[in-house]
Structure formats: structure tokens, C-alpha cells
Design a protein around this motif. Structure first.
Motif, PDB file in Angstrom:
ATOM      1  N   ILE A  31     -26.827 -11.356  12.768  1.00 15.94           N
ATOM      2  CA  ILE A  31     -27.271 -12.722  13.050  1.00 15.94           C
ATOM      3  C   ILE A  31     -26.081 -13.670  13.144  1.00 15.94           C
ATOM      4  O   ILE A  31     -26.117 -14.659  13.886  1.00 15.94           O
ATOM      5  CB  ILE A  31     -28.307 -13.190  12.004  1.00 15.94           C
ATOM      6  N   ALA A  32     -24.986 -13.362  12.439  1.00 20.51           N
ATOM      7  CA  ALA A  32     -23.775 -14.179  12.557  1.00 20.51           C
ATOM      8  C   ALA A  32     -23.216 -14.119  13.974  1.00 20.51           C
ATOM      9  O   ALA A  32     -22.714 -15.122  14.505  1.00 20.51           O
ATOM     10  CB  ALA A  32     -22.722 -13.718  11.552  1.00 20.51           C
ATOM     11  N   GLN A  35     -25.447 -16.408  16.019  1.00 17.08           N
ATOM     12  CA  GLN A  35     -25.157 -17.810  15.721  1.00 17.08           C
ATOM     13  C   GLN A  35     -23.864 -18.259  16.406  1.00 17.08           C
ATOM     14  O   GLN A  35     -23.821 -19.341  17.016  1.00 17.08           O
ATOM     15  CB  GLN A  35     -25.032 -18.003  14.206  1.00 17.08           C
ATOM     16  N   GLU A  36     -22.826 -17.452  16.304  1.00 20.60           N
ATOM     17  CA  GLU A  36     -21.542 -17.806  16.914  1.00 20.60           C
ATOM     18  C   GLU A  36     -21.694 -17.970  18.422  1.00 20.60           C
ATOM     19  O   GLU A  36     -21.164 -18.916  19.020  1.00 20.60           O
ATOM     20  CB  GLU A  36     -20.497 -16.742  16.598  1.00 20.60           C
ATOM     21  N   PHE A  39     -24.451 -21.191  19.181  1.00 24.59           N
ATOM     22  CA  PHE A  39     -24.001 -22.525  18.802  1.00 24.59           C
ATOM     23  C   PHE A  39     -22.769 -22.977  19.588  1.00 24.59           C
ATOM     24  O   PHE A  39     -22.431 -24.168  19.581  1.00 24.59           O
ATOM     25  CB  PHE A  39     -23.710 -22.586  17.305  1.00 24.59           C
ATOM     26  N   ILE A 138     -32.585 -17.959  14.254  1.00 27.17           N
ATOM     27  CA  ILE A 138     -31.124 -18.081  14.366  1.00 27.17           C
ATOM     28  C   ILE A 138     -30.569 -18.814  13.143  1.00 27.17           C
ATOM     29  O   ILE A 138     -29.524 -18.452  12.612  1.00 27.17           O
ATOM     30  CB  ILE A 138     -30.741 -18.806  15.662  1.00 27.17           C
ATOM     31  N   ASN A 139     -31.276 -19.844  12.703  1.00 24.55           N
ATOM     32  CA  ASN A 139     -30.968 -20.467  11.415  1.00 24.55           C
ATOM     33  C   ASN A 139     -32.280 -20.717  10.677  1.00 24.55           C
ATOM     34  O   ASN A 139     -33.342 -20.315  11.150  1.00 24.55           O
ATOM     35  CB  ASN A 139     -30.114 -21.735  11.568  1.00 24.55           C
ATOM     36  N   PRO A 192     -32.452 -16.888   8.432  1.00 23.08           N
ATOM     37  CA  PRO A 192     -31.754 -16.280   9.562  1.00 23.08           C
ATOM     38  C   PRO A 192     -31.873 -14.750   9.528  1.00 23.08           C
ATOM     39  O   PRO A 192     -31.638 -14.130   8.494  1.00 23.08           O
ATOM     40  CB  PRO A 192     -30.300 -16.723   9.364  1.00 23.08           C
ATOM     41  N   TRP A 216     -33.104 -23.610  15.284  1.00 22.15           N
ATOM     42  CA  TRP A 216     -32.925 -22.824  16.507  1.00 22.15           C
ATOM     43  C   TRP A 216     -33.563 -21.454  16.308  1.00 22.15           C
ATOM     44  O   TRP A 216     -33.483 -20.858  15.231  1.00 22.15           O
ATOM     45  CB  TRP A 216     -31.442 -22.634  16.821  1.00 22.15           C
ATOM     46  N   SER A 217     -34.162 -20.980  17.368  1.00 23.11           N
ATOM     47  CA  SER A 217     -34.713 -19.623  17.342  1.00 23.11           C
ATOM     48  C   SER A 217     -34.610 -19.015  18.729  1.00 23.11           C
ATOM     49  O   SER A 217     -34.480 -19.729  19.733  1.00 23.11           O
ATOM     50  CB  SER A 217     -36.174 -19.637  16.875  1.00 23.11           C
TER      51      SER A 217
END
Length: 260
Positions: A31-32, A35-36, A39, A138-139, A192, A216-217
Motif C-alpha cells: 500500500i505504501a 500511496q507514493e 499522491f 489508499i489511506n 490503508p 482516497w481510495s
């Protein structure tokens, strides 16, 4: 089949309730990476639709149909999602769309009560409700930042009439209000990496984001191959080539990823 999947109880819960939450379905490292990517992806905002709710507040959504070799596609092509959806539908499936939902702090608008099949049926000429959405958090999704709300078991109602509400299509409110007498409202709070699998006839909505954090998703949707559009429209059928559970962590930019 994927090594990461739903168990028999979760599958039974889905058929009874119209949804099931799979906690920690994606690892912190996986998931990191998402996210990277998300975002820092300016193209999401550039390509996003801005949808007003009944009160005029705006939510942003970026949607595409065809999968490729990008990181988002490593999620939407993953057997972790596709194999489960095939099991839940009971037939071979294909990917219909992936979208990133961007509900910004304090200003992110609501999504009105609706069923996905409420507009897929008419807009995309789907005859049967043989479609499923998979929401990847996502978060964090909380009640304060406008998490999804569902009416538990409401997929058993069948498809309701839908009409325009703001820039959105909402279900007939008199039927929704009646359904709320019999179906519990559940706030789907997610961490997340959690995934919500939900039936295309499940009534759901989300409130405006009142928090200082975004919500966010990513939602990947799948339909039965036998349920393809029966009339011409913007929806397309693309060849679907699933990838294994290791594809996310092994993904490299501009590297072709083969089906697994």
C-alpha cells in the motif's frame, strides 16, 4: 488461484450482506507503493471528473477502463481481486473499470445514495447484476472524513430507479428511506490496505469530508463475461490478463508484466 483470498465465512457474509471487508488484504509495503504513486501523480487531478453533490460540494474521480503495465494495473489485474470476484459471481469475469476517488480535506463532496447497477444497467447496457466493485483503501477512511456507508443486505432489493442528483445519479429516495427501516446503515471504516468487496446492487453513499485529512481510495470493478454490454456505449471489453500476488512489489516502471 491467488494465495490471498477470502475464506468460506467471508464468502457467505458477502452473499448475505452484499459486502465483505477483507482487513490487511494488502501489506504495508504494497500500500505504501500505491500511496507514493497516487499522491504524486499529477495526471490524476488533470484527468479527474469533478462531481457535485446535491449541496454543490465537489468530489473528484479519475476513471479508466483498459489495464496496462502501470502500478495501478498491478492491483486491478491482480488474481487477489479477480479470482475472488470470479468466485463470488460464479462465472468468468473481466475488468470493467478502475477509478481513484479523491475526497479532499474539508471540501470533498458527498456521494448520494445509489447502486452501481442503477446506472451500469442503463448507461452500459448490463442486463444482469453480475458485477462487483473492490474498494482498496489508499489511506484511512473514517466517519469524519466521509467513509462509505452501506445498507446491509440491501442488494436483495434488486435494482431501484435512479435519477439525476447534482452531477450524480441517485436512487429513488422514497425507496431508500423505506429500505432504511429494514437494513442497517453501516459506516465502512477502513485502514490503508483493507479492501471492501461489494455487490453492484448494494445501496451505498458517502458524506462530505469534514476532516483535515483526505480520503482516497481505488475501486476496481469486474463484470461477468456473459454480461457484456448488449448495445453500443462507452464501455469496452478488453482482454484481461491477471497477474500474481507478487506483481505489486516486483513492479518496475516501463517493464512489461506478463499474465500469471
Amino acid at each position: 488461484m491467488s494465495n490471498i483470498t477470502l475464506n468460506d465465512q467471508q464468502i457467505a457474509d458477502f452473499h448475505r450482506d452484499g459486502y465483505v471487508i477483507a482487513r490487511e488484504y494488502y501489506s504495508a509495503d504494497e500500500i505504501a507503493r500505491l500511496q507514493e504513486k497516487a499522491f504524486n501523480d499529477d495526471s490524476l487531478n488533470e484527468r479527474a471528473w469533478q462531481k457535485k453533490d446535491a449541496g454543490g460540494a465537489v468530489s473528484k474521480v479519475c476513471l479508466w477502463q483498459e489495464t496496462g503495465n502501470d502500478l495501478y494495473s498491478m492491483f486491478s489485474r491482480s488474481r487477489r481481486l479477480a479470482d475472488v470476484c470470479e468466485t463470488l459471481i460464479g462465472e468468468p469475469i473481466y475488468h470493467t473499470s478502475t477509478k481513484i476517488m479523491m475526497k479532499e480535506p474539508f471540501v470533498g463532496g458527498a456521494w448520494e445514495w445509489h447502486q452501481d447497477f442503477g446506472y451500469w444497467h442503463r448507461d452500459n447496457y448490463m442486463l444482469y447484476p453480475k458485477a462487483i466493485s473492490c474498494m482498496v483503501a489508499i489511506n484511512r477512511a473514517t466517519e469524519e472524513n466521509g467513509c462509505l456507508q452501506v445498507l446491509k443486505g440491501s442488494h436483495h432489493l434488486g435494482r431501484l430507479d435512479h435519477s439525476k442528483t447534482g452531477d450524480q445519479k441517485g436512487a429513488a429516495l422514497d425507496f431508500v428511506e423505506e429500505a432504511m427501516k429494514f437494513h442497517a446503515l453501516v459506516n465502512v471504516e477502513l485502514e490503508p490496505g483493507d479492501v471492501l468487496f461489494f455487490h453492484c446492487n448494494l445501496l451505498h453513499k458517502s458524506n462530505q469530508n469534514r476532516a483535515a485529512e483526505p480520503r482516497w481510495s481505488m475501486i476496481c470493478a469486474y463484470n461477468a463475461v456473459s454480461n457484456q454490454s448488449f448495445a453500443e456505449n462507452e464501455a469496452k471489453f478488453y482482454p484481461f490478463s491477471p497477474v500474481g500476488d507478487d506483481a505489486i512489489l516486483n513492479w518496475q516502471e516501463n517493464e512489461e508484466v506478463k499474465a500469471s
